[in-house]
Design a protein around this motif. Structure first.
Motif, PDB file in Angstrom:
ATOM      1  N   TYR A 124      41.975 -42.341 -37.619  1.00 34.86           N
ATOM      2  CA  TYR A 124      40.974 -42.734 -38.765  1.00 34.86           C
ATOM      3  C   TYR A 124      41.879 -43.926 -39.611  1.00 34.86           C
ATOM      4  O   TYR A 124      43.032 -43.797 -39.593  1.00 34.86           O
ATOM      5  CB  TYR A 124      40.613 -41.719 -39.825  1.00 34.86           C
ATOM      6  CG  TYR A 124      41.344 -40.918 -40.553  1.00 34.86           C
ATOM      7  CD1 TYR A 124      41.795 -39.657 -40.199  1.00 34.86           C
ATOM      8  CD2 TYR A 124      41.923 -41.281 -41.790  1.00 34.86           C
ATOM      9  CE1 TYR A 124      42.847 -38.778 -40.732  1.00 34.86           C
ATOM     10  CE2 TYR A 124      42.882 -40.441 -42.422  1.00 34.86           C
ATOM     11  CZ  TYR A 124      43.244 -39.193 -42.032  1.00 34.86           C
ATOM     12  OH  TYR A 124      44.184 -38.472 -42.643  1.00 34.86           O
ATOM     13  N   ARG A 146      39.040 -37.130 -35.839  1.00 33.85           N
ATOM     14  CA  ARG A 146      38.706 -37.822 -36.926  1.00 33.85           C
ATOM     15  C   ARG A 146      38.894 -39.424 -36.541  1.00 33.85           C
ATOM     16  O   ARG A 146      40.265 -39.998 -36.412  1.00 33.85           O
ATOM     17  CB  ARG A 146      39.590 -37.676 -38.201  1.00 33.85           C
ATOM     18  CG  ARG A 146      39.044 -36.492 -38.922  1.00 33.85           C
ATOM     19  CD  ARG A 146      39.819 -35.955 -39.944  1.00 33.85           C
ATOM     20  NE  ARG A 146      41.016 -35.133 -39.556  1.00 33.85           N
ATOM     21  CZ  ARG A 146      41.150 -33.859 -40.069  1.00 33.85           C
ATOM     22  NH1 ARG A 146      40.617 -33.327 -40.607  1.00 33.85           N
ATOM     23  NH2 ARG A 146      42.225 -33.417 -39.230  1.00 33.85           N
ATOM     24  N   ASN A 148      36.961 -42.117 -38.310  1.00 32.68           N
ATOM     25  CA  ASN A 148      36.481 -42.621 -39.228  1.00 32.68           C
ATOM     26  C   ASN A 148      36.919 -43.999 -39.890  1.00 32.68           C
ATOM     27  O   ASN A 148      38.436 -43.981 -39.676  1.00 32.68           O
ATOM     28  CB  ASN A 148      35.892 -41.746 -40.352  1.00 32.68           C
ATOM     29  CG  ASN A 148      37.159 -40.892 -40.778  1.00 32.68           C
ATOM     30  OD1 ASN A 148      37.730 -40.078 -40.196  1.00 32.68           O
ATOM     31  ND2 ASN A 148      37.711 -41.210 -42.066  1.00 32.68           N
ATOM     32  N   ASN A 149      36.484 -44.931 -40.283  1.00 33.96           N
ATOM     33  CA  ASN A 149      37.007 -46.150 -40.999  1.00 33.96           C
ATOM     34  C   ASN A 149      37.634 -46.934 -39.735  1.00 33.96           C
ATOM     35  O   ASN A 149      38.861 -47.307 -39.896  1.00 33.96           O
ATOM     36  CB  ASN A 149      37.904 -45.911 -42.169  1.00 33.96           C
ATOM     37  CG  ASN A 149      36.909 -45.262 -43.290  1.00 33.96           C
ATOM     38  OD1 ASN A 149      36.745 -44.059 -43.465  1.00 33.96           O
ATOM     39  ND2 ASN A 149      36.590 -46.051 -44.201  1.00 33.96           N
ATOM     40  N   ASP A 170      34.766 -36.658 -37.632  1.00 30.50           N
ATOM     41  CA  ASP A 170      34.202 -37.704 -38.440  1.00 30.50           C
ATOM     42  C   ASP A 170      34.244 -38.964 -37.834  1.00 30.50           C
ATOM     43  O   ASP A 170      35.486 -39.466 -37.323  1.00 30.50           O
ATOM     44  CB  ASP A 170      35.171 -37.634 -39.769  1.00 30.50           C
ATOM     45  CG  ASP A 170      34.653 -38.539 -40.905  1.00 30.50           C
ATOM     46  OD1 ASP A 170      33.845 -39.276 -40.693  1.00 30.50           O
ATOM     47  OD2 ASP A 170      35.054 -38.160 -41.956  1.00 30.50           O
ATOM     48  N   SER A 172      32.561 -41.631 -39.823  1.00 25.78           N
ATOM     49  CA  SER A 172      31.635 -42.405 -40.483  1.00 25.78           C
ATOM     50  C   SER A 172      32.504 -43.676 -40.822  1.00 25.78           C
ATOM     51  O   SER A 172      33.556 -43.830 -40.355  1.00 25.78           O
ATOM     52  CB  SER A 172      31.970 -41.720 -42.012  1.00 25.78           C
ATOM     53  OG  SER A 172      33.305 -41.409 -42.398  1.00 25.78           O
ATOM     54  N   SER A 173      31.923 -44.605 -41.057  1.00 18.93           N
ATOM     55  CA  SER A 173      32.318 -45.994 -41.578  1.00 18.93           C
ATOM     56  C   SER A 173      32.662 -46.766 -40.113  1.00 18.93           C
ATOM     57  O   SER A 173      33.991 -47.203 -40.107  1.00 18.93           O
ATOM     58  CB  SER A 173      33.464 -46.060 -42.669  1.00 18.93           C
ATOM     59  OG  SER A 173      32.818 -45.651 -43.728  1.00 18.93           O
ATOM     60  N   ASN A 174      32.078 -46.815 -39.282  1.00 15.49           N
ATOM     61  CA  ASN A 174      32.208 -47.590 -37.975  1.00 15.49           C
ATOM     62  C   ASN A 174      30.997 -48.244 -37.657  1.00 15.49           C
ATOM     63  O   ASN A 174      30.459 -48.684 -38.686  1.00 15.49           O
ATOM     64  CB  ASN A 174      32.435 -46.635 -36.608  1.00 15.49           C
ATOM     65  CG  ASN A 174      34.043 -46.024 -36.819  1.00 15.49           C
ATOM     66  OD1 ASN A 174      34.912 -46.774 -36.355  1.00 15.49           O
ATOM     67  ND2 ASN A 174      34.184 -44.720 -37.112  1.00 15.49           N
ATOM     68  N   SER A 193      29.765 -36.945 -42.100  1.00 12.62           N
ATOM     69  CA  SER A 193      30.831 -37.464 -40.884  1.00 12.62           C
ATOM     70  C   SER A 193      30.143 -38.241 -40.190  1.00 12.62           C
ATOM     71  O   SER A 193      30.628 -39.223 -39.100  1.00 12.62           O
ATOM     72  CB  SER A 193      30.694 -36.179 -40.030  1.00 12.62           C
ATOM     73  OG  SER A 193      31.252 -34.997 -40.610  1.00 12.62           O
TER      74      SER A 193
END
Ligand code: NAG
Length: 214
Positions: A124, A146, A148-149, A170, A172-174, A193
């Motif tokens: 991440y 993980r 994310n980002n 997780d 998130s933020s892709n 997530s």
């Protein structure tokens, strides 16, 4: 004369069959050295990675087990950039791959799916792009994933629903698209997530004004 000859032959044969330590290779050290060659390391976090040593077990940020196999790579928050290559897939004993909070870009190598002993993979807060490799479905020991980002695209591979040990996932933020899987461990992950993507979730079934197609 004959017994002596036989004896000589036997000992020669035994010599041939005995393992020769000098020929054993440092494949894990070589894999890590190949990783380093693709990375930019402005604050010299990888300075101790001396490829002339017999194994990488004394290098900083590398942890080995009692058999001198690499089981952890801890390079979170290390100011490193660059890309990952297929060599990382050679660290067969790796349990934790920690590369979070850096500036690593490019694709996530599909060869990471060969790390059968992996328990945690934290990538991440980087700049990874491309798709989540389907090969991750081979990581049967994986508990924490993980990603994310980052800047990942494509859909979440349905194959990942077979990872029955997965506890934390997780992404998130892709920039992922498609729908969120509803099988296996995916029934237990919180919606956070999956936030900040172009995913449409099962919870929106029948309610979604539009479907985010890939
Ligand atoms: C990363 O860079 C910052 C700023 O240059 C520095 O303060 C920090 O110590 C570096 N981190 C590591 C692990 O070297």
């Amino acid at each position: 004369m004959a017994p002596l000859f036989l004896c000589f032959c036997l000992s020669f044969l035994l010599l041939l069959l005995s393992p020769i330590p000098a020929l054993s290779t440092n494949s894990e050290g070589n894999a890590l050295h190949a990783l380093r060659s693709k990375l930019s390391d402005p604050t010299n976090v990888l300075q101790s990675w001396d490829p002339t040593l017999v194994n990488p077990c004394t290098w900083f940020h590398v942890t080995c087990d009692s058999n001198s196999h690499v089981i952890r790579l801890d390079l979170g928050n290390s100011n490193i950039s660059g890309t990952l290559g297929p060599e990382l897939g050679k660290l067969k004993h790796l349990q934790y791959l920690e590369l979070y909070r850096n500036d690593i870009s490019g694709r996530i190598p599909k060869e990471l799916g060969n790390l059968k002993n992996l328990i945690g993979m934290d990538l991440y807060d980087n700049k990874f792009e491309g798709e989540i490799p389907k090969s991750f479905a081979k990581l049967k020991s994986l508990k924490f994933l993980r990603l994310n980002n980052n800047k990942l695209t494509g859909s979440i591979p349905r194959e990942l629903t077979t990872l029955s040990n997965l506890k934390v996932f997780d992404v998130s933020s892709n920039d992922l698209c498609g729908t969120i899987p509803v099988d296996g461990p995916f029934t237990t992950f919180p919606m956070e997530s999956f936030d900040n993507n172009r995913l449409s979730g099962p919870e929106l079934k029948g309610l979604a004004p539009y479907d985010f197609q890939c």
